[in-house]
Design a protein around this motif. Structure first.
Motif, PDB file in Angstrom:
ATOM      1  N   ALA A   6     -27.863  43.670 100.928  1.00  0.00           N
ATOM      2  CA  ALA A   6     -28.977  44.421 100.341  1.00  0.00           C
ATOM      3  C   ALA A   6     -30.320  43.795 100.691  1.00  0.00           C
ATOM      4  O   ALA A   6     -31.360  44.458 100.607  1.00  0.00           O
ATOM      5  CB  ALA A   6     -28.816  44.517  98.822  1.00  0.00           C
ATOM      6  N   GLY A   7     -30.326  42.527 101.085  1.00  0.00           N
ATOM      7  CA  GLY A   7     -31.552  41.918 101.610  1.00  0.00           C
ATOM      8  C   GLY A   7     -31.928  42.511 102.952  1.00  0.00           C
ATOM      9  O   GLY A   7     -33.111  42.695 103.256  1.00  0.00           O
ATOM     10  N   ALA A   8     -30.914  42.828 103.768  1.00  0.00           N
ATOM     11  CA  ALA A   8     -31.167  43.499 105.043  1.00  0.00           C
ATOM     12  C   ALA A   8     -31.706  44.900 104.804  1.00  0.00           C
ATOM     13  O   ALA A   8     -32.622  45.360 105.492  1.00  0.00           O
ATOM     14  CB  ALA A   8     -29.891  43.546 105.874  1.00  0.00           C
ATOM     15  N   MET A   9     -31.134  45.591 103.823  1.00  0.00           N
ATOM     16  CA  MET A   9     -31.632  46.940 103.503  1.00  0.00           C
ATOM     17  C   MET A   9     -33.093  46.879 103.063  1.00  0.00           C
ATOM     18  O   MET A   9     -33.912  47.711 103.475  1.00  0.00           O
ATOM     19  CB  MET A   9     -30.782  47.562 102.404  1.00  0.00           C
ATOM     20  N   MET A  10     -33.424  45.909 102.208  1.00  0.00           N
ATOM     21  CA  MET A  10     -34.812  45.780 101.754  1.00  0.00           C
ATOM     22  C   MET A  10     -35.729  45.515 102.943  1.00  0.00           C
ATOM     23  O   MET A  10     -36.832  46.074 103.036  1.00  0.00           O
ATOM     24  CB  MET A  10     -34.932  44.665 100.723  1.00  0.00           C
ATOM     25  N   GLY A  11     -35.283  44.677 103.866  1.00  0.00           N
ATOM     26  CA  GLY A  11     -36.094  44.409 105.051  1.00  0.00           C
ATOM     27  C   GLY A  11     -36.302  45.643 105.908  1.00  0.00           C
ATOM     28  O   GLY A  11     -37.383  45.838 106.480  1.00  0.00           O
ATOM     29  N   LEU A  12     -35.272  46.483 106.000  1.00  0.00           N
ATOM     30  CA  LEU A  12     -35.400  47.708 106.777  1.00  0.00           C
ATOM     31  C   LEU A  12     -36.406  48.671 106.165  1.00  0.00           C
ATOM     32  O   LEU A  12     -36.946  49.542 106.855  1.00  0.00           O
ATOM     33  CB  LEU A  12     -34.037  48.394 106.904  1.00  0.00           C
ATOM     34  N   ALA A  13     -36.655  48.544 104.868  1.00  0.00           N
ATOM     35  CA  ALA A  13     -37.585  49.455 104.194  1.00  0.00           C
ATOM     36  C   ALA A  13     -39.027  49.289 104.681  1.00  0.00           C
ATOM     37  O   ALA A  13     -39.842  50.199 104.522  1.00  0.00           O
ATOM     38  CB  ALA A  13     -37.521  49.245 102.680  1.00  0.00           C
ATOM     39  N   PHE A  14     -39.353  48.158 105.295  1.00  0.00           N
ATOM     40  CA  PHE A  14     -40.719  47.905 105.751  1.00  0.00           C
ATOM     41  C   PHE A  14     -41.031  48.710 107.006  1.00  0.00           C
ATOM     42  O   PHE A  14     -40.140  49.085 107.770  1.00  0.00           O
ATOM     43  CB  PHE A  14     -40.915  46.413 106.010  1.00  0.00           C
ATOM     44  N   ASP A  15     -42.318  48.937 107.234  1.00  0.00           N
ATOM     45  CA  ASP A  15     -42.747  49.681 108.419  1.00  0.00           C
ATOM     46  C   ASP A  15     -42.525  48.884 109.699  1.00  0.00           C
ATOM     47  O   ASP A  15     -42.142  49.444 110.732  1.00  0.00           O
ATOM     48  CB  ASP A  15     -44.238  50.032 108.314  1.00  0.00           C
ATOM     49  N   TYR A  16     -42.807  47.581 109.654  1.00  0.00           N
ATOM     50  CA  TYR A  16     -42.680  46.709 110.819  1.00  0.00           C
ATOM     51  C   TYR A  16     -41.910  45.456 110.420  1.00  0.00           C
ATOM     52  O   TYR A  16     -41.973  45.022 109.267  1.00  0.00           O
ATOM     53  CB  TYR A  16     -44.062  46.306 111.364  1.00  0.00           C
ATOM     54  N   ARG A  17     -41.227  44.868 111.419  1.00  0.00           N
ATOM     55  CA  ARG A  17     -40.405  43.689 111.155  1.00  0.00           C
ATOM     56  C   ARG A  17     -40.613  42.637 112.248  1.00  0.00           C
ATOM     57  O   ARG A  17     -40.506  42.956 113.439  1.00  0.00           O
ATOM     58  CB  ARG A  17     -38.917  44.091 111.093  1.00  0.00           C
ATOM     59  N   VAL A  18     -40.894  41.418 111.807  1.00  0.00           N
ATOM     60  CA  VAL A  18     -41.023  40.264 112.706  1.00  0.00           C
ATOM     61  C   VAL A  18     -39.976  39.247 112.270  1.00  0.00           C
ATOM     62  O   VAL A  18     -39.909  38.891 111.093  1.00  0.00           O
ATOM     63  CB  VAL A  18     -42.422  39.638 112.635  1.00  0.00           C
ATOM     64  N   MET A  19     -39.162  38.760 113.207  1.00  0.00           N
ATOM     65  CA  MET A  19     -38.029  37.885 112.859  1.00  0.00           C
ATOM     66  C   MET A  19     -38.080  36.595 113.667  1.00  0.00           C
ATOM     67  O   MET A  19     -38.487  36.595 114.834  1.00  0.00           O
ATOM     68  CB  MET A  19     -36.719  38.624 113.119  1.00  0.00           C
ATOM     69  N   SER A  20     -37.641  35.529 113.047  1.00  0.00           N
ATOM     70  CA  SER A  20     -37.550  34.243 113.742  1.00  0.00           C
ATOM     71  C   SER A  20     -36.514  34.307 114.861  1.00  0.00           C
ATOM     72  O   SER A  20     -35.401  34.788 114.668  1.00  0.00           O
ATOM     73  CB  SER A  20     -37.166  33.142 112.750  1.00  0.00           C
ATOM     74  N   SER A  21     -36.903  33.801 116.024  1.00  0.00           N
ATOM     75  CA  SER A  21     -35.997  33.802 117.174  1.00  0.00           C
ATOM     76  C   SER A  21     -35.072  32.600 117.196  1.00  0.00           C
ATOM     77  O   SER A  21     -34.119  32.565 117.993  1.00  0.00           O
ATOM     78  CB  SER A  21     -36.818  33.829 118.472  1.00  0.00           C
ATOM     79  N   ASP A  22     -35.306  31.609 116.326  1.00  0.00           N
ATOM     80  CA  ASP A  22     -34.489  30.399 116.387  1.00  0.00           C
ATOM     81  C   ASP A  22     -33.708  30.099 115.111  1.00  0.00           C
ATOM     82  O   ASP A  22     -32.860  29.198 115.102  1.00  0.00           O
ATOM     83  CB  ASP A  22     -35.344  29.178 116.776  1.00  0.00           C
ATOM     84  N   VAL A  23     -33.944  30.823 114.026  1.00  0.00           N
ATOM     85  CA  VAL A  23     -33.108  30.688 112.825  1.00  0.00           C
ATOM     86  C   VAL A  23     -32.961  32.071 112.204  1.00  0.00           C
ATOM     87  O   VAL A  23     -33.843  32.918 112.332  1.00  0.00           O
ATOM     88  CB  VAL A  23     -33.696  29.723 111.774  1.00  0.00           C
ATOM     89  N   GLY A  24     -31.839  32.305 111.536  1.00  0.00           N
ATOM     90  CA  GLY A  24     -31.666  33.528 110.774  1.00  0.00           C
ATOM     91  C   GLY A  24     -30.811  34.571 111.459  1.00  0.00           C
ATOM     92  O   GLY A  24     -30.854  34.743 112.683  1.00  0.00           O
ATOM     93  N   PHE A  25     -30.020  35.258 110.638  1.00  0.00           N
ATOM     94  CA  PHE A  25     -29.178  36.351 111.094  1.00  0.00           C
ATOM     95  C   PHE A  25     -29.417  37.588 110.227  1.00  0.00           C
ATOM     96  O   PHE A  25     -29.936  37.493 109.109  1.00  0.00           O
ATOM     97  CB  PHE A  25     -27.690  35.985 110.995  1.00  0.00           C
ATOM     98  N   PHE A  26     -28.984  38.721 110.747  1.00  0.00           N
ATOM     99  CA  PHE A  26     -29.003  40.001 110.047  1.00  0.00           C
ATOM    100  C   PHE A  26     -27.589  40.565 110.057  1.00  0.00           C
ATOM    101  O   PHE A  26     -26.946  40.607 111.100  1.00  0.00           O
ATOM    102  CB  PHE A  26     -29.961  40.950 110.772  1.00  0.00           C
TER     103      PHE A  26
END
Length: 257
Positions: free
Chosen positions: A119-139
């Protein structure tokens, strides 16, 4: 302007409302690690209060995090600890928060400096734009591995925001842990940056968005979003998640690569 709402810090920077999910140590009374930024009544309420101020005093909204997680999803320990009525209320409130962000009257940018899952991924998808770390973190979104069926609103949101090429592997089969490189190539995020540059990139993007529809024309933005995402809004009243196969206490499922 800077205010703290529980584990959420709000700052207004040159017209940009920046919400930071704080890396608070310790656990909630029901046993969930606070640094996972899971959706429970405290988190949902505190973000809602911060959004009220952003809506009144800012021109763009950015949400980022401290620590390992942007959000690790619904607070399953809380759901296991509470009554059925409280569980239903939390799910309703969380879905309404997703819908509010999806149709927020200002441009929105999510800055992921860690994992955004379930549900954290769903909340993130709710945003207009998304910027993600290229060296840590998964979806990833592990409904099939947790034995749960998404609420109709959640499914509508994922379908609206994810490229169709990802529907099978993300929504149905949770086939992998997606990196920023993967998501950028698929068109699910807008930028991938090293960890230390994620917020800077998000603020750059937010600054560029300040002028979009500024002044009286900005009042059209929410209506445009409501028209584009009407299926998400219509599904809000169609029910909550169901758990036909979930074992109580399951916290997360690691997808097989």
């Amino acid at each position: 302007m800077s205010e703290i709402f529980g584990d959420v810090r709000l700052e207004i920077r040159d017209g940009i409302g920046v919400l930071t999910l704080l890396g608070t140590e310790g656990v909630w009374p029901w046993g969930t690690c606070r640094q996972e930024h899971r959706w429970n009544p405290e988190m949902v309420s505190n973000i809602g209060h911060a959004l009220d101020i952003v809506e009144a005093h800012a021109e763009v909204m950015v949400m980022t995090n401290e620590g390992k997680y942007w959000s690790n999803g619904m607070d399953l320990r809380y759901l296991d600890s509470c009554s059925g009525k409280a569980s239903q209320q939390l799910q309703k409130d969380t879905n309404e928060l997703m819908a509010r962000i999806c149709c927020f009257p200002l441009p929105t940018v999510a800055a992921f400096r860690g994992h955004w899952c379930a549900a954290g991924a769903m909340m993130g998808l709710a945003f207009d734009y998304r910027v993600m770390s290229s060296d840590v973190g998964f979806f990833f979104i592990p409904g099939v591995d947790l034995g749960l069926i998404y609420a109709p609103m959640q499914t509508a949101l994922m379908k609206a925001k994810l490229p169709q090429s990802l529907h099978r592997d993300v929504i149905l089969f949770n086939s992998r842990r997606w990196t920023a490189k993967d998501l950028l190539a698929a068109g699910a995020i807008d930028a991938a940056e090293p960890l230390q540059a994620v917020l800077h990139k998000a603020l750059q993007l937010a600054t560029a968005l300040r002028s979009k529809g500024q002044g009286p024309p900005r009042k059209a933005l929410q209506g445009l979003k409501q028209g584009l995402y009407h299926e998400v809004l219509e599904a809000l009243s169609a029910g909550a998640m169901s758990f036909p196969g979930r074992v109580s206490g399951v916290e997360k499922a690691a997808p097989k690569l």
